[in-house]
Design a protein around this motif. Sequence first.
Motif, PDB file in Angstrom:
ATOM      1  N   GLY A 178       0.831  -1.202   0.000  1.00  0.00           N
ATOM      2  CA  GLY A 178       0.000   0.000   0.000  1.00  0.00           C
ATOM      3  C   GLY A 178       0.862   1.246   0.000  1.00  0.00           C
ATOM      4  N   GLU A 179       0.333   2.329   0.549  1.00  0.00           N
ATOM      5  CA  GLU A 179       1.094   3.588   0.613  1.00  0.00           C
ATOM      6  C   GLU A 179       2.244   3.480   1.591  1.00  0.00           C
ATOM      7  OE1 GLU A 179      -1.408   6.881   1.431  1.00  0.00           O
ATOM      8  OE2 GLU A 179      -2.450   6.787  -0.500  1.00  0.00           O
ATOM      9  N   THR A 180       2.110   2.615   2.600  1.00  0.00           N
ATOM     10  CA  THR A 180       3.189   2.310   3.540  1.00  0.00           C
ATOM     11  C   THR A 180       3.221   0.804   3.737  1.00  0.00           C
ATOM     12  OG1 THR A 180       1.754   2.570   5.480  1.00  0.00           O
ATOM     13  CG2 THR A 180       2.959   4.532   4.722  1.00  0.00           C
ATOM     14  N   VAL A 181       4.302   0.332   4.373  1.00  0.00           N
ATOM     15  CA  VAL A 181       4.414  -1.114   4.593  1.00  0.00           C
ATOM     16  C   VAL A 181       4.885  -1.382   6.013  1.00  0.00           C
ATOM     17  CG1 VAL A 181       6.781  -1.169   3.705  1.00  0.00           C
ATOM     18  CG2 VAL A 181       5.425  -3.271   3.742  1.00  0.00           C
ATOM     19  N   ARG A 182       4.271  -2.403   6.628  1.00  0.00           N
ATOM     20  CA  ARG A 182       4.702  -2.902   7.939  1.00  0.00           C
ATOM     21  C   ARG A 182       5.482  -4.176   7.682  1.00  0.00           C
ATOM     22  NH1 ARG A 182       2.675  -6.225  12.216  1.00  0.00           N
ATOM     23  NH2 ARG A 182       3.267  -5.393  14.267  1.00  0.00           N
TER      24      ARG A 182
END
Length: 305
Positions: A178-182
């Motif tokens: 997505g727009e960020t990643v975990r």
Amino acid sequence: MKIHQLKIFAAVYEEGSFSAGAERMNATQSGLSMHVRQIEDRYNVSLFERSSTGVVPTETGKRFYEAAIRVLDEAENAEAMLRDLSGAITGHVRIGLMPTFTRSVLSPVLLRIADELPNVNLSVQEAYSSVLSQEVVKGRLDFAVVPAVDTVLGLSTTLMGRDMECFVCSANNDLELGETVRLADLAPQNFILPRQINARRPKIDHYFAVNEVPVNAVMELDAMLGTLDLVTQSNWAAILPGILCLSDLDGTKRQVTPLSDPPLFTDYIRIEPKTRGLTEAAQAVANIIQEELNNALEIEPLSKR
């Protein structure tokens, strides 16, 4: 005795050899040797003990170096005074930048300097922070831009900006990001990481450990462009500073996704000697670098930090 001869002597003294001194002075080794020999012959002294591995200053050479440095400092101060009186910004500025900066902000910086500071001669050294810090300490660089680490003795620091570390993988990777990643949510990855001597590596290792990031394999590589190429052509991923990846945000070659939950940041600082402030020319160059870094950090997704 000419100021130029003092500069040559100081270069040989500080570099420990005529060949390294010649490279620093952009001159020939034989030319430097001739100038030093002229000083020795004129005053009937020996300044260096010469060998195949370099030179070692004699006791006379050590005392002469202390006097020469004082004269060179005064000469530089006199030139700076004249430049101030003339109103024009001139001078030779020597700076050090990390590969992160040379890829992301160097081009606009150079174009602006050519346009706004036409009388400034700029020399740029690319290296990692450990090397650049020592070059500043030794007086070979006016300042350098490095990641924020423990303060090096004899240097003052100025915070320049905060960058987001990003997960970078090939555009052909089938990961759905997505727009960020975990990272803890991903399957174990093959990571390309800088070596332990790199200032960013301990932060990345700590981040992986605290957040239980699954890792399949680690390859150590201290080459930013080489890392980017390998990521493009393989299933290896990397953790890289956001501004390094600005040209990849279109996603055609690589996916660039900021880390989240939690994010990981890198602070950039300018380092310079505590005992010697920046010249007017060096400060003008530093201001341009700061402005171009600010512009880069305002580009999404980095601006969402």
